[in-house]
Design a protein around this motif. Structure first.
Motif, short mmCIF file in Angstrom:
data_model
loop_
_atom_site.label_atom_id
_atom_site.label_comp_id
_atom_site.label_asym_id
_atom_site.label_seq_id
_atom_site.Cartn_x
_atom_site.Cartn_y
_atom_site.Cartn_z
N GLN A 77 -8.79 36.02 -24.04
CA GLN A 77 -8.20 37.04 -24.90
C GLN A 77 -7.46 38.10 -24.11
OE1 GLN A 77 -12.17 37.78 -26.70
NE2 GLN A 77 -10.99 37.88 -28.60
N GLU A 79 -3.61 40.42 -25.37
CA GLU A 79 -3.03 40.84 -26.64
C GLU A 79 -2.87 39.63 -27.56
OE1 GLU A 79 0.08 42.69 -24.60
OE2 GLU A 79 -1.35 44.23 -24.00
N LYS A 80 -2.75 38.46 -26.95
CA LYS A 80 -2.78 37.19 -27.67
C LYS A 80 -4.01 36.43 -27.17
CE LYS A 80 2.02 36.85 -28.77
NZ LYS A 80 2.98 35.90 -29.28
N THR A 81 -4.36 35.37 -27.90
CA THR A 81 -5.57 34.63 -27.57
C THR A 81 -5.27 33.15 -27.43
OG1 THR A 81 -6.91 36.24 -28.78
CG2 THR A 81 -7.92 34.11 -28.33
N GLU A 107 -7.02 33.77 -35.91
CA GLU A 107 -6.18 34.66 -35.11
C GLU A 107 -5.86 34.09 -33.72
OE1 GLU A 107 -8.02 38.51 -35.12
OE2 GLU A 107 -8.01 38.59 -37.32
N ASP A 109 -3.86 32.24 -31.07
CA ASP A 109 -2.42 31.99 -30.98
C ASP A 109 -2.08 30.65 -30.35
OD1 ASP A 109 -1.35 34.74 -31.81
OD2 ASP A 109 -2.79 35.25 -30.22
N TYR A 110 -2.88 30.22 -29.36
CA TYR A 110 -2.57 29.00 -28.61
C TYR A 110 -3.80 28.13 -28.48
CZ TYR A 110 1.35 31.88 -27.03
OH TYR A 110 2.45 32.69 -26.99
N ALA A 134 -1.78 27.86 -34.82
CA ALA A 134 -1.91 27.92 -33.36
C ALA A 134 -0.87 27.00 -32.73
CB ALA A 134 -3.31 27.50 -32.93
N LEU A 167 -0.52 36.27 -22.13
CA LEU A 167 -1.32 36.70 -23.28
C LEU A 167 -1.31 38.22 -23.38
CD1 LEU A 167 -4.39 34.29 -22.86
CD2 LEU A 167 -2.30 33.94 -24.21
#
Length: 181
Positions: A77, A79-81, A107, A109-110, A134, A167
């Protein structure tokens, strides 16, 4: 992410208490006296092991094991996960439960697929149903194997050695290592 490489050592070198399931299998209850194995394991700030432990497997990749094996997945984690790998399909509930302890899985992202064998990616179809937005990330060969194994028509963001994924406060750098476990 050096801490990630040490998870097996941390899990295997720590006293573990067991509880019998109704079906005669076993599950771990504690490590280090107070950490329930049903929980994710924080490796460092913003990096958690969220994989699964198969205490009952005895043959794994040609090796005999008397104490099972881990199916490793990591939540990173910033700001993006990013979720790095999934687990064997039957262990999806265990993995998703660990993720839910940390955040809402929707939530993420990837999803980075390092290795397409079923013990690493078997829960991928279930995960993608739950987290359809995702972005899948894999090498070119990994992308081909994902399409072959899962027969889905889903785009895969292809990476190669040296590529980075930001991220925000964490950066992941990719290095192709064929058949490395």
């Amino acid at each position: 992410l050096t801490e990630i490489a040490n998870i097996e050592t941390r899990l295997n070198a720590t006293p573990i208490s067991f509880e019998a399931n109704e079906d005669g299998t076993f599950k771990a209850i504690k490590i280090k006296g107070d950490i329930a194995m049903e929980k994710p394991v924080q490796l460092t700030d913003g990096v958690h092991w969220v994989g699964a432990i198969d205490w009952n497997v005895r043959e794994f990749h040609g090796y005999t094991t008397s104490s099972g094996s881990t199916y490793n997945a990591y939540l990173v984690q910033g700001e993006k996960t990013a979720l790095v790998d999934t687990v064997k399909a039957g262990f999806y509930p265990e993995m998703i439960s660990r993720i839910e302890e940390i955040m809402d899985p929707a939530e993420i992202d990837y999803l980075i697929v390092n290795h397409v064998e079923m013990d690493h990616s078997g829960a991928l179809p279930l995960f993608m149903e739950r987290v359809p937005n995702a972005c899948l990330v894999a090498t070119g060969e990994g992308a081909k194997a994902l399409h072959f194994h899962y027969r889905f028509d889903r785009p895969v963001h292809e990476v190669q050695s040296g590529d980075v994924l930001s991220l925000g406060t964490k950066t992941l750098k990719f290095a192709e290592a064929v058949m490395l476990h």
